[in-house]
Design a protein around this motif. Structure first.
Motif, mmCIF file in Angstrom:
data_model
loop_
_atom_site.group_PDB
_atom_site.id
_atom_site.type_symbol
_atom_site.label_atom_id
_atom_site.label_comp_id
_atom_site.label_asym_id
_atom_site.label_seq_id
_atom_site.Cartn_x
_atom_site.Cartn_y
_atom_site.Cartn_z
ATOM 1 N N GLN A 34 -7.997 -7.296 0.522
ATOM 2 C CA GLN A 34 -7.115 -8.069 1.218
ATOM 3 C C GLN A 34 -6.723 -9.398 1.030
ATOM 4 O O GLN A 34 -7.642 -10.426 0.972
ATOM 5 N N ASP A 36 -4.537 -12.861 1.398
ATOM 6 C CA ASP A 36 -3.688 -13.587 2.226
ATOM 7 C C ASP A 36 -2.623 -14.430 1.499
ATOM 8 O O ASP A 36 -2.627 -15.546 1.441
ATOM 9 N N LEU A 38 0.495 -14.106 2.869
ATOM 10 C CA LEU A 38 1.570 -14.251 3.916
ATOM 11 C C LEU A 38 1.570 -15.430 4.433
ATOM 12 O O LEU A 38 2.532 -16.031 5.136
ATOM 13 N N HIS A 43 5.868 -10.002 8.149
ATOM 14 C CA HIS A 43 6.322 -9.444 6.802
ATOM 15 C C HIS A 43 7.582 -9.829 6.393
ATOM 16 O O HIS A 43 7.986 -10.014 5.350
ATOM 17 N N HIS A 46 8.165 -13.399 4.815
ATOM 18 C CA HIS A 46 7.034 -13.598 3.725
ATOM 19 C C HIS A 46 7.645 -14.715 2.888
ATOM 20 O O HIS A 46 8.869 -15.051 2.764
ATOM 21 N N ALA A 425 1.884 1.945 0.607
ATOM 22 C CA ALA A 425 0.680 1.516 1.344
ATOM 23 C C ALA A 425 -0.636 1.537 1.101
ATOM 24 O O ALA A 425 -1.494 0.887 0.936
ATOM 25 N N SER A 429 -1.801 -1.890 -0.816
ATOM 26 C CA SER A 429 -2.222 -2.486 0.524
ATOM 27 C C SER A 429 -0.835 -2.239 1.450
ATOM 28 O O SER A 429 0.304 -2.489 1.134
ATOM 29 N N ARG A 430 -1.091 -2.278 2.692
ATOM 30 C CA ARG A 430 -0.325 -2.141 3.751
ATOM 31 C C ARG A 430 0.708 -3.517 3.747
ATOM 32 O O ARG A 430 1.868 -3.478 3.539
ATOM 33 N N ASP A 431 0.105 -4.668 3.401
ATOM 34 C CA ASP A 431 0.764 -6.172 3.499
ATOM 35 C C ASP A 431 1.701 -5.814 2.358
ATOM 36 O O ASP A 431 2.981 -6.445 2.416
ATOM 37 N N ARG A 434 4.604 -3.357 2.989
ATOM 38 C CA ARG A 434 5.606 -3.859 3.912
ATOM 39 C C ARG A 434 6.390 -5.034 3.618
ATOM 40 O O ARG A 434 7.773 -5.158 4.088
ATOM 41 N N CYS A 435 5.954 -6.027 2.980
ATOM 42 C CA CYS A 435 6.928 -6.855 2.388
ATOM 43 C C CYS A 435 7.796 -6.685 1.475
ATOM 44 O O CYS A 435 8.856 -7.081 1.548
#
Length: 466
Positions: A34, A36, A38, A43, A46, A425, A429-431, A434-435
């Motif tokens: 994970q 960081d 962001l 998202h 970003h 995802a 990763s989900r972030d 989504r970005c």
């Protein structure tokens, strides 16, 4: 009863298997580091998002332009506007003298060889004259005839109708890259070379407002300077200019020691006669830059190649007399300082971007248009990146293709290569996913996965879709 019990057991077993698979996928997604990147943003906002929604001219500028155009009463304005737009878009660089000489020598040699293959007596002097005339005729027929643009008041008004809104949109989008990524930058001085109608002043003012204390507009055309000043005053000679501290000149400031926080040249390099003039100009502009140099051109092959010439000149040329020892570094759009990978391909496609805008409300103008452009921003200091380990930022070079549970991203990466990555995802990763899904052409996206694995995933998904 026994049959029903057996069927129920089979269904239960399948449900358990599916649940275990879902848990496995969920665990795989959560097992990704994970990161960081962001920095507290959602998202769709970003740090890599620099695109703007549909732009509209500032109200004062639009009203002034409409007043000037209405008072000019230009005949066939709509047709002339379209004709000038097409001409400027197709405009090419002048052919270099060295290239022309080489082409002439090659053609002359070819004609001599053909003439010598014929038997019989040959009057060499007469043949030489015929070949020279043919070479000149062929070069005139096949060579692009570049001529400098000369604006009188009427053509200046046509240019205003054709290019004011589109030019503003391109410059405003390029400047937004600095505004979004360098929050501490508050320029006090601006130099705009080839200022034309003053769109850079308006775009800069919309970004940084009253922090700008001195804005110098340089354009060799006195007609353009007069029109730009009329726009600032709302087409009223007695009125105070809407933006103050704007000064118009026909020549660059002489002293090489005078620097400006922000230096720009929009749609200007294409108006210079040859490569030498362009190199000398961008070198002079860089000397006058204390923070950022912004170059903007049409999003054509010609515009792309001119900006890559400028990029190479400033990154690789060592000046004899150095007034500011801080070297140039690429701030945007390139995520690297290597050779442009698009120029390395056999079929060169320009690295361009687009911005939607509302044109001036004139006959035959649609409600919304799209400006396709290319830009280059060079900085005196290396661009600051979020200090996040394991994350690289790549520039999207085409629209994002959004599909069910995955997105296709074509991007230019920090290793100087073009990649077509498929982001999900589960794998990225989900972030990150989504970005990427919230980004679009021209934005930057965070990448945390190796390109090799992504390309394998790309081929698998494309095979499945077939």
């Amino acid at each position: 009863m026994a049959t029903r019990s057996y069927g129920a057991c089979v269904l239960c077993q399948k449900a358990v298997v599916v649940k275990m698979m879902c848990r496995g996928m969920s665990a795989a997604a959560h097992s990704l580091p994970q990161v960081d990147f962001l920095k507290g943003e959602i998202h769709r906002k970003h740090p890599g998002v620099t695109n703007l929604k549909t732009l509209r001219l500032p109200e004062e500028l639009q009203m002034a332009a409409q007043s000037i155009i209405h008072r000019a009463q230009v005949t066939r304005l709509a047709d002339r506007t379209q004709s000038l737009t097409n001409f400027l878009w197709k405009r090419k660089r002048a052919v270099e003298d060295s290239t022309l000489r080489q082409k002439a020598m090659s053609l002359e040699k070819e004609l001599w060889l053909k003439a010598m293959e014929k038997k019989g007596d040959v009057d060499e002097q007469a043949l030489d004259d015929r070949i020279r005339k043919k070479v000149v005729s062929e070069l005139r027929r096949t060579t692009y005839h570049w001529t400098p643009m000369k604006y009188d008041e009427e053509l200046g008004v046509v240019y205003m109708a054709a290019r004011l809104a589109g030019g503003y949109a391109a410059v405003r989008r390029a400047l937004n890259e600095i505004k979004k990524r360098d929050l501490s930058f508050a320029p006090q001085t601006l130099l705009d070379f080839g200022s034309g109608l003053g769109t850079v002043v308006w775009a800069s003012h919309s970004c940084w407002g009253d922090t700008l204390k001195e804005m110098v507009c340089v354009d060799s055309s006195a007609t353009m300077n007069i029109l730009a000043e009329r726009l600032l005053k709302g087409d009223d000679e007695r009125a105070e200019p809407h933006i103050k501290q704007v000064y118009f000149r026909q020549f660059l400031p002489v002293s090489p020691k005078v620097q400006f926080d922000l230096v720009t040249a929009a749609f200007t390099l294409s108006e210079l006669r040859n490569l030498k003039d362009r190199e000398e100009t961008v070198t002079t502009l860089w000397r006058k830059t204390s923070s950022y140099l912004v170059l903007v051109e049409n999003g054509t092959k010609e515009g792309h190649q001119m900006l890559m010439e400028a990029r190479d000149t400033l990154l690789n040329t060592q000046e004899k007399t150095v007034f500011d020892p801080r070297p140039a570094s690429v701030f945007a759009p390139c995520p690297h300082e290597l050779m442009c990978p698009k120029l390395a391909r056999e079929q060169v496609k320009p690295c361009n971007f687009q911005q939607n805008y509302q044109p001036l409300p004139l006959p035959k103008h649609s409600d919304q248009q799209r400006e396709k452009f290319i830009y280059l921003i060079l900085s005196r200091t290396p661009p600051a990146r979020p200090e996040t380990e394991g994350v690289e930022w790549a520039r999207l070079t085409a629209p994002v293709q959004r599909r069910t549970r995955h997105v296709h991203c074509r991007m230019c990466c920090s290793d100087g290569k073009l990649q077509h990555l498929v982001l999900t995802a589960r794998k990225h990763s989900r972030d990150v996913y989504r970005c990427a899904r919230s980004s679009d052409w021209g934005d930057q996206v965070p990448i945390t996965q190796s390109a090799d694995e992504d390309i394998e995933a790309d081929s698998e998904i494309e095979a499945d879709s077939e």
